[in-house]
Design a protein around this motif. Structure first.
Motif, PDB file in Angstrom:
ATOM      1  N   GLN A 148      10.510 -13.067  -0.977  1.00  0.00           N
ATOM      2  CA  GLN A 148      10.416 -14.151  -2.294  1.00  0.00           C
ATOM      3  C   GLN A 148       9.129 -12.743  -2.672  1.00  0.00           C
ATOM      4  OE1 GLN A 148       8.973 -17.635  -1.478  1.00  0.00           O
ATOM      5  NE2 GLN A 148      10.957 -17.986  -1.931  1.00  0.00           N
ATOM      6  N   PHE A 149       8.611 -12.374  -1.482  1.00  0.00           N
ATOM      7  CA  PHE A 149       7.503 -11.941  -2.269  1.00  0.00           C
ATOM      8  C   PHE A 149       7.342 -10.729  -3.331  1.00  0.00           C
ATOM      9  CE2 PHE A 149       3.741  -8.163  -1.036  1.00  0.00           C
ATOM     10  CZ  PHE A 149       3.119  -8.392  -2.050  1.00  0.00           C
ATOM     11  N   VAL A 150       8.428  -9.528  -2.055  1.00  0.00           N
ATOM     12  CA  VAL A 150       8.967  -8.206  -3.320  1.00  0.00           C
ATOM     13  C   VAL A 150       9.693  -8.825  -4.446  1.00  0.00           C
ATOM     14  CG1 VAL A 150       8.569  -7.261  -1.479  1.00  0.00           C
ATOM     15  CG2 VAL A 150      11.096  -7.425  -1.783  1.00  0.00           C
ATOM     16  N   SER A 151      10.213 -10.136  -4.365  1.00  0.00           N
ATOM     17  CA  SER A 151      11.668 -10.679  -4.868  1.00  0.00           C
ATOM     18  C   SER A 151      10.893 -11.164  -6.808  1.00  0.00           C
ATOM     19  CB  SER A 151      12.272 -11.142  -4.620  1.00  0.00           C
ATOM     20  OG  SER A 151      13.036 -10.635  -4.023  1.00  0.00           O
ATOM     21  N   ALA A 152       9.899 -11.375  -6.563  1.00  0.00           N
ATOM     22  CA  ALA A 152       8.834 -12.103  -7.977  1.00  0.00           C
ATOM     23  C   ALA A 152       7.939 -11.074  -8.054  1.00  0.00           C
ATOM     24  CB  ALA A 152       8.164 -13.490  -7.600  1.00  0.00           C
ATOM     25  N   GLU A 153       7.556 -10.201  -9.309  1.00  0.00           N
ATOM     26  CA  GLU A 153       6.645  -8.672  -9.178  1.00  0.00           C
ATOM     27  C   GLU A 153       5.209  -9.602  -9.145  1.00  0.00           C
ATOM     28  OE1 GLU A 153       6.094  -6.081  -9.324  1.00  0.00           O
ATOM     29  OE2 GLU A 153       7.736  -5.637  -9.527  1.00  0.00           O
ATOM     30  N   GLY A 154       5.398 -11.185  -9.944  1.00  0.00           N
ATOM     31  CA  GLY A 154       3.756 -11.690 -10.098  1.00  0.00           C
ATOM     32  C   GLY A 154       3.256 -12.118  -8.959  1.00  0.00           C
ATOM     33  N   LEU A 155       4.199 -12.504  -7.814  1.00  0.00           N
ATOM     34  CA  LEU A 155       3.596 -13.416  -6.349  1.00  0.00           C
ATOM     35  C   LEU A 155       2.419 -12.187  -6.443  1.00  0.00           C
ATOM     36  CD1 LEU A 155       4.399 -16.252  -6.154  1.00  0.00           C
ATOM     37  CD2 LEU A 155       6.880 -15.256  -5.054  1.00  0.00           C
ATOM     38  N   ARG A 156       1.741 -13.229  -5.705  1.00  0.00           N
ATOM     39  CA  ARG A 156       0.737 -12.503  -5.239  1.00  0.00           C
ATOM     40  C   ARG A 156       0.064 -13.245  -3.446  1.00  0.00           C
ATOM     41  NH1 ARG A 156      -1.991  -8.742  -6.046  1.00  0.00           N
ATOM     42  NH2 ARG A 156      -3.859  -9.630  -4.996  1.00  0.00           N
ATOM     43  N   SER A 173       0.975  -1.264   0.350  1.00  0.00           N
ATOM     44  CA  SER A 173      -0.523   0.034  -0.024  1.00  0.00           C
ATOM     45  C   SER A 173       0.792   1.478  -0.393  1.00  0.00           C
ATOM     46  CB  SER A 173      -0.762  -0.101   1.235  1.00  0.00           C
ATOM     47  OG  SER A 173      -0.285   0.222   2.308  1.00  0.00           O
ATOM     48  N   HIS A 174       1.617   0.711   0.495  1.00  0.00           N
ATOM     49  CA  HIS A 174       3.051   2.610   0.579  1.00  0.00           C
ATOM     50  C   HIS A 174       3.456   2.429  -0.683  1.00  0.00           C
ATOM     51  CE1 HIS A 174       2.170   3.943   4.434  1.00  0.00           C
ATOM     52  NE2 HIS A 174       2.052   3.068   4.611  1.00  0.00           N
ATOM     53  N   LEU A 175       4.508   1.330  -1.131  1.00  0.00           N
ATOM     54  CA  LEU A 175       6.395   1.655  -2.191  1.00  0.00           C
ATOM     55  C   LEU A 175       5.415   0.192  -3.267  1.00  0.00           C
ATOM     56  CD1 LEU A 175       8.436   2.566  -0.387  1.00  0.00           C
ATOM     57  CD2 LEU A 175       7.034   4.068  -1.469  1.00  0.00           C
ATOM     58  N   GLU A 176       5.787   0.294  -4.764  1.00  0.00           N
ATOM     59  CA  GLU A 176       5.568  -0.642  -5.185  1.00  0.00           C
ATOM     60  C   GLU A 176       7.010  -2.072  -4.782  1.00  0.00           C
ATOM     61  OE1 GLU A 176       6.014   0.848  -9.659  1.00  0.00           O
ATOM     62  OE2 GLU A 176       4.107   1.649  -8.778  1.00  0.00           O
ATOM     63  N   LYS A 177       6.507  -3.203  -5.288  1.00  0.00           N
ATOM     64  CA  LYS A 177       7.287  -3.997  -4.902  1.00  0.00           C
ATOM     65  C   LYS A 177       8.912  -3.845  -5.889  1.00  0.00           C
ATOM     66  CE  LYS A 177       4.976  -8.444  -5.360  1.00  0.00           C
ATOM     67  NZ  LYS A 177       4.210  -9.667  -6.019  1.00  0.00           N
ATOM     68  N   ALA A 178       9.390  -3.446  -7.338  1.00  0.00           N
ATOM     69  CA  ALA A 178      10.337  -2.686  -7.274  1.00  0.00           C
ATOM     70  C   ALA A 178      11.110  -2.116  -6.656  1.00  0.00           C
ATOM     71  CB  ALA A 178      10.287  -1.732  -8.755  1.00  0.00           C
ATOM     72  N   ILE A 179      10.139  -0.594  -5.871  1.00  0.00           N
ATOM     73  CA  ILE A 179      10.870  -0.594  -5.232  1.00  0.00           C
ATOM     74  C   ILE A 179      11.558  -1.251  -3.306  1.00  0.00           C
ATOM     75  CG2 ILE A 179      10.827   1.791  -3.585  1.00  0.00           C
ATOM     76  CD1 ILE A 179       9.553   3.415  -5.621  1.00  0.00           C
ATOM     77  N   TRP A 180      10.198  -1.632  -3.208  1.00  0.00           N
ATOM     78  CA  TRP A 180      10.871  -2.295  -2.055  1.00  0.00           C
ATOM     79  C   TRP A 180      11.728  -3.457  -1.963  1.00  0.00           C
ATOM     80  CZ3 TRP A 180       9.875  -1.795   2.915  1.00  0.00           C
ATOM     81  CH2 TRP A 180       8.448  -1.166   2.980  1.00  0.00           C
TER      82      TRP A 180
END
Lengths: 204, 204
Positions: free
Chosen positions: B175-183, B102-109
């Motif tokens: 793992q969650f933030v490392s893979a774009e598609g992972l829900r 909710s705060h930042l996109e995965k790429a930024i994380w």
DNA sequence: GTAAAAATTTTTATTCAATAAAATTTTTGC
DNA sequence: GCAAAAATTTTATTGAATAAAAATTTTTAC
């Protein structure tokens, strides 16, 4: 049939990675410039970029090469007759730590871990992730053997258990390289505490 | 008694971090230059460096600010009447993931996680580590409560257990933030599998 | 209230990573 | 051997990071 072109490329790759390893170990990561690696390898700086994308990419390539070795070493080093899951996992962690420190300093490993996360969506990042999975499967295989020999209840899923243990061990490895003063013994104790607490839950 | 100087400094800090957050969210981390942050905050680029050292430092400062919020939110969101350890841990993980996305996109994380490792020996890195420890203790406290109420055997060390669970949860977050598609749902399943396998071991 | 001092920011300059386009060299296929 | 293809090097640019000097602002002391 390997063409001259392919062989030259392979040769340059080898020279770049070898030069990089020497320089990183001698002068550290930050103080080693891409130009210096390039010069030592007899290519231009841009070629290094063309080959590996980033400086971290060169580092990752170097680590991936070494890790192929770790994969074999791990399988050899884990005692075949070990029936205790905690001892097995702790031993696994120790081999990984020993391997790591014997190749590169902690400060450089921090750069490796940072690069792996930052570049997880690039080819080199994926290559590293794949190796990590293979490393985890060394543990999974041992756990399957343990279960076959009746040292583990049939109800536990060996793949899930192996992955969980690998992640835990990995978290402690990250801690290990993140703090300069932290010794393997201290990490071993912490990992042992983790596992002891988890296995003592025994719920439902 | 806050001097004018101290207030101005605080003010600049706030403006820099706020500008950075806006720009990072709008244009992404890489495409946001320090100069752009500086201009938007009404200071010079060098001042941003003086304040935070690196671009990643600005990002880390921003995350640390948000995480103070997460700390409160976590304590509120974890149901007080939850007696199942797996459910508790999974819930913890979900709140963390929801907060993060909710705060930042995965790429930024990914940049955040990379910076944390790379800068673990710097003041900002330590500040992040401290917050991580506080996060872990939210879980530890709940586990202590569980044990007090007799939902956990007296032999388990609640601190060790809490730390282990936090690390495991954290590994899955990476793992969650490392893979774009992972829900989040998929991560939840994996974490559940981890815990189920571990708690089924029940050795000795 | 003002002038000296102390602290802080800005200016200026430099190094290096990263990237792109043009120019050059080398290899390959005929 | 020679033309086409492929790869490397040269050249140039942007931006992060760092350091030192210059300029500004706040504080302090009178």
């Amino acid at each position: 049939m390997t063409s001259l072109r392919a062989r030259q490329k392979e040769d340059r790759r080898k020279r770049i990675v070898a030069s990089a390893k020497t320089l990183f170990r001698k002068s550290g990561y930050d103080r080693t410039t891409i130009e210096a690696i390039a010069e030592s390898a007899g290519v231009s700086g841009v070629t290094v970029h063309n080959y590996y994308g980033t400086k971290a990419g060169v580092l990752l390539a170097l680590v991936i090469e070494n890790d192929a070795l770790l994969l074999r070493r791990l399988d050899e080093s884990l005692p075949r007759d070990e029936t205790d899951l905690i001892a097995l996992t702790v031993c696994f962690a120790r081999v990984v730590m020993d391997h790591a420190t014997s190749h590169l300093e902690k400060a450089i490993w921090r750069q490796v871990l940072a690069a792996v996360t930052a570049e997880s969506e690039t080819p080199l990042g994926r290559a590293y992730a794949k190796l990590d999975r293979q490393l985890a499967y060394v543990l999974v295989n041992r756990i399957e053997a343990l279960q076959r020999d009746g040292h583990l209840p049939a109800r536990v899923d060996p793949v899930h258990l192996g992955m969980a243990l690998f992640h835990l061990q990995n978290a402690r490895f990250v801690q290990f390289v993140s703090a300069e003063g932290l010794r393997p013994d201290e990490i071993e104790t912490r990992l042992r505490n983790d596992l002891t607490a988890l296995f003592a839950v025994c719920s439902r």
